[in-house]
Scaffold this active site. Structure first.
Site, PDB file in Angstrom:
ATOM      1  N   ASP A 207       0.860  -1.174   0.000  1.00 52.71           N
ATOM      2  CA  ASP A 207       0.000   0.000   0.000  1.00 52.71           C
ATOM      3  C   ASP A 207       0.904   1.233   0.000  1.00 52.71           C
ATOM      4  OD1 ASP A 207      -2.366   1.566   0.290  1.00 52.71           O
ATOM      5  OD2 ASP A 207      -1.922   1.770   2.413  1.00 52.71           O
TER       6      ASP A 207
ATOM      7  N   ASP B  53      -1.407  -0.985   6.130  1.00 54.56           N
ATOM      8  CA  ASP B  53      -1.558  -0.484   7.493  1.00 54.56           C
ATOM      9  C   ASP B  53      -2.961  -0.039   7.836  1.00 54.56           C
ATOM     10  OD1 ASP B  53      -1.752   1.959   6.085  1.00 54.56           O
ATOM     11  OD2 ASP B  53      -0.946   3.033   7.811  1.00 54.56           O
TER      12      ASP B  53
ATOM     13  N   ASP C  57      -6.962  -2.319   4.056  1.00 56.82           N
ATOM     14  CA  ASP C  57      -5.957  -3.258   3.571  1.00 56.82           C
ATOM     15  C   ASP C  57      -6.201  -4.678   4.083  1.00 56.82           C
ATOM     16  OD1 ASP C  57      -4.533  -1.266   2.232  1.00 56.82           O
ATOM     17  OD2 ASP C  57      -3.430  -0.733   4.038  1.00 56.82           O
TER      18      ASP C  57
END
Length: 800
Positions: A321, A517, A521
């Site tokens: 990410d 995080d 996600d």
């Protein structure tokens, strides 16, 4: 033996194991020695009786081990132990039986001790978990159980206490030892209002803490849950050991039976069984894997299971990410644009004064920047906030609004320039309007992590051949990050469902690790072969869905964990292969009659001890990418990094002076260029000279070469040259009463060139040198608390 009887026997042994194994070692060693003394005294019958007693006692736990293996669906080498013990009694090799009993008891005790040693760092997490809190009510402080702590309670944390729950400092200054969570040894300081994570130790005086989460939702509770799960599952290499043992058992019985048939001697068959007991494969693999789990926990990587450690060692694709993983996850002000007649400092002060009352992540960044510049903020009144538009308030008898501005209202050269600048810099815009008229704009962006480029190189060196970034952000900033970091592919504007599909596609081609995080996600983390949560920022959903949690916000720990995983597996396989080879050779020698049962038992004991000690090597060593730094050098790096943070905004004056010169070589332009030259002489050049004379010589030893800083020294020379050239232009302009037309082109080249050079030079130093020193994790750990909106959602305050 019936299943119910076997189950009762196995479960009873499991409960009594901590007492049985030491007692078994003591008894078997005692009767072996007693038998030896009796034998030397000529009492052969008494000696045989002692050795028979030792052998008979060892048969009981050996049968329990067989039963436990059968309950797990395995029939392994524990059966060989039972057969060898019974065989020695059958053929009258009582000394060999006693030696096997000592070998089994000692091997099990050594295996248990090795596992305890290997899992020491994991169990330490459990032992130091906070169990009580000191709640302050009025003027009284009472000790309560951790379960009684509620959000909003004010707690007192005494010196040496483990912080019980997540919260914010409300009284005093907190000096904290966070090494148990982050692996970093230096104490950190948290001031009034700063967040504090549970599980860290108060290394200073007492301070007050307002709980922001209860015990169950706090940082340390989540880490403890992971630690309890760590090692609960068998790693693939351990399961592979079980399969090898399934082949080893019939091979052993075949060799023993063949030796008996060929020689007619049952003693040879027993000797073969003796040297095959127990299999080093089953001892080495679990110890090496648990050692790897323990070593990973030391550097802030909590791994749920041996299987995750094993898979990590095979991974070749990394999916990440962007927000909070490659970037800081919190926006920062990059520029302030003011309308004609307005001062940029005043624009920022007005924006921050209004935004004091807004919980928005961009508002927090604006207020932080204003406070960092030492601006005095006014108290707004009559505040109103409209989601998606911004916040308005009365300030100094004016109505000030900070937030979004409709495209139709973007008029004027300065405003269109701000929009263009935001697009070029991939920044979000927060417009500042006074009485409905735009008077300034604040540009914000989520900065790239300073160590990100070095981390990408480190990840590739660790074995990742494909690096992919997934983000819900727009394509422009995503592509910019990918270009800077040299990523193989970037997928922007991804919904959680899109991320899952992308991770599954990557997983179908290779062993894939996903790092994230945020709450969004979590599905992608669960879909990956190995999910890694940035636990220092992640929410509970991402942490619970992951296989690995990083307790510090350092992505390079993934590369360190990969090194640990590969080394642990290599040591496990190496120990098992060497141990099995030696055992097979000993079996062949015993089958030929050259190795009697008693010497064979002693030889096998030596093999077992050797493979266990070798497996414990997985506990040692440091991640290969770390450069050992002297304490003084580390302090220098932190000092110059802090100076960079202070100077980074100041060098914008050089660009602004060039912009002023473009507008016209008048008195204001000369004043701006003179101010830029003063900045160079008073701040930037002294900083560069100090780096050249203090920092670079100190780095020569850790980097093992003075040439490692040679290119940066050449840049220092070019900075000095351009600064002197600008100085000559300033002197010429002052002598002639103003900037002359023939000076403009060269002066612009010097100013813009120096600005670009300084920006590049700062980034290079930060990536190549400053990242060598451990970073101060000052943003606090929100392991199980909901995260604030990320920079993937800036549209609520300004246009994208």
């Amino acid at each position: 033996m019936s299943r119910s009887v076997g189950s009762r026997l196995a479960s009873g042994y499991t409960r009594l194991r901590p007492m049985v194994e030491p007692a078994l070692v003591a008894f078997t060693v005692g009767v072996l020695i007693a038998g030896g003394i009796a034998w030397l005294a000529g009492a052969r019958t008494l000696a045989d009786g002692c050795w028979i007693a030792g052998t008979g006692v060892a048969i009981v736990p050996a049968v329990a081990w067989v039963v436990m293996s059968l309950r797990r669906g395995r029939l392994g080498v524990d059966l060989i132990a039972v057969l060898s013990l019974l065989g020695t009694l059958f053929v009258g090799e009582y000394l060999a039986g006693a030696l096997i009993a000592v070998m089994l008891a000692g091997g099990r005790a050594l295996d248990a001790a090795a596992t305890r040693r290997a899992s020491h760092d994991l169990t330490a997490l459990l032992k130091r978990a906070p169990r009580f809190a000191r709640r302050r009510e009025g003027g009284q402080v009472s000790v309560i159980s951790l379960a009684e702590v509620a959000v909003g309670d004010v707690l007192m944390v005494a010196p040496g206490d483990v912080v019980p729950v997540d919260g914010r400092v409300v009284d005093g200054v907190a000096v904290l030892d966070e090494s148990a969570l982050t692996g970093e040894p230096l104490a950190v300081e948290r001031n009034l209002g700063d967040s504090v994570r549970s599980g860290v130790v108060n290394a200073g005086g007492a301070f007050g803490l307002r709980a922001s989460a209860n015990a169950e939702q706090s940082t340390y509770a989540g880490i403890v849950r992971l630690a309890r799960q760590a090692g609960a599952e068998s790693a693939p290499v351990v399961r592979l050991a079980d399969r090898y043992a399934a082949y080893f058992l019939p091979l052993t019985l075949l060799i023993a039976g063949g030796a008996w048939l060929a020689s007619g001697s049952a003693v040879r068959a027993v000797a073969v069984l003796v040297v095959a007991t127990p299999c080093p494969l089953l001892l080495a693999a679990p110890v090496a894997i648990v050692s790897g789990l323990s070593r990973a926990s030391r550097i802030g990587v909590v791994i749920r299971s041996g299987g995750a450690l094993e898979n990590l060692g095979h991974a070749t694709t990394l999916v990440m990410d962007k927000t909070g993983t490659l970037t800081m996850g919190r926006p920062a002000v990059v520029d302030v644009v003011a309308a004609p007649g307005m001062d940029s400092t005043e624009v920022l002060r007005l924006a921050a004064s209004v935004d004091q009352m807004s919980p928005h992540v961009l508002a927090e960044a604006i207020v932080t920047e204003a406070l960092a510049r030492g601006l005095h903020l006014s108290l707004p009144t009559n505040i109103s906030e409209e989601p998606g538009r911004g916040v308005s308030a009365d300030l100094d008898q004016r109505r000030v609004t900070v937030g979004r501005l409709p495209d139709d209202d973007v008029i004027g050269t300065w405003a269109r320039g701000a929009v263009s600048r935001a697009r070029l810099d991939s920044a979000a815009l927060a417009w500042v309007c006074i009485d409905g008229e735009p008077r300034g704009a604040v540009l914000l962006r989520d900065p790239l992590r300073r160590q990100a480029p070095r981390t990408m190189r480190r990840l590739r060196a660790a074995g990742f051949t494909r690096l992919v970034m997934l983000t819900g952000d727009r394509a422009e900033p995503a592509r910019e990050v990918a270009t800077v970091l040299g990523l193989d592919e970037v997928l922007a504007q991804q919904s959680p469902a899109d991320k899952v599909a992308a991770v599954r596609a990557e997983r179908s081609r290779a062993v894939t690790v996903m790092v994230g995080d945020g709450i969004n996600d979590a599905p992608a983390l669960a879909a990956a072969t190995v999910g890694v949560a940035m636990g220092a920022r992640g929410a509970s959903a991402s942490s619970e869905a992951s296989d690995i949690v990083l307790t510090t916000d350092r992505l390079d720990r993934v590369a360190d964990a990969m090194d640990i995983a590969r080394r642990s597996r290599r040591i496990a396989v190496q120990s098992a292969a060497v141990g099995m080879t030696l055992s097979l050779l000993a079996m062949a020698v015993a089958a030929l009659g050259w190795l009697p049962p008693a010497p064979g038992a002693m030889l096998q004991e030596g093999i077992d001890v050797t493979v266990i000690l070798n497996a414990l090597r997985a506990l040692r060593g440091r991640p290969g990418a770390q450069v050992p730094l002297p304490v003084d050098t580390e302090k220098l790096l932190h000092r110059f990094a802090a100076e960079h943070d202070q100077l980074r905004d100041s060098i914008g004056l050089i660009r602004e002076s060039a912009d002023q010169l473009v507008a016209g070589p008048d008195g204001r332009a000369l004043e701006a260029v003179t101010a830029a030259y003063a900045l160079l002489n008073e701040q930037i050049l002294p900083h560069e000279r100090a780096e050249e004379t203090e920092l670079y010589p100190a780095l020569a030893a850790p980097l093992q070469s003075g040439e490692a800083t040679a290119t940066m020294s050449r840049t220092h020379s070019e900075i000095q040259r351009l600064a002197e050239r600008i100085g000559r232009h300033v002197q010429m302009a002052e002598d002639s009463g103003g900037i002359q037309p023939d000076q403009v082109d060269d002066l612009l080249a010097c100013l813009y060139g120096l600005y670009a050079l300084l920006r590049l030079h700062f980034v290079q130093e930060e990536e190549n040198y400053f990242t060598l020193a451990p970073e101060d994790d000052s943003q606090g750990l929100r392991f199980l608390a909901p995260t604030r909106r990320s920079m993937a959602e800036p549209a609520e305050r300004g246009p994208k």
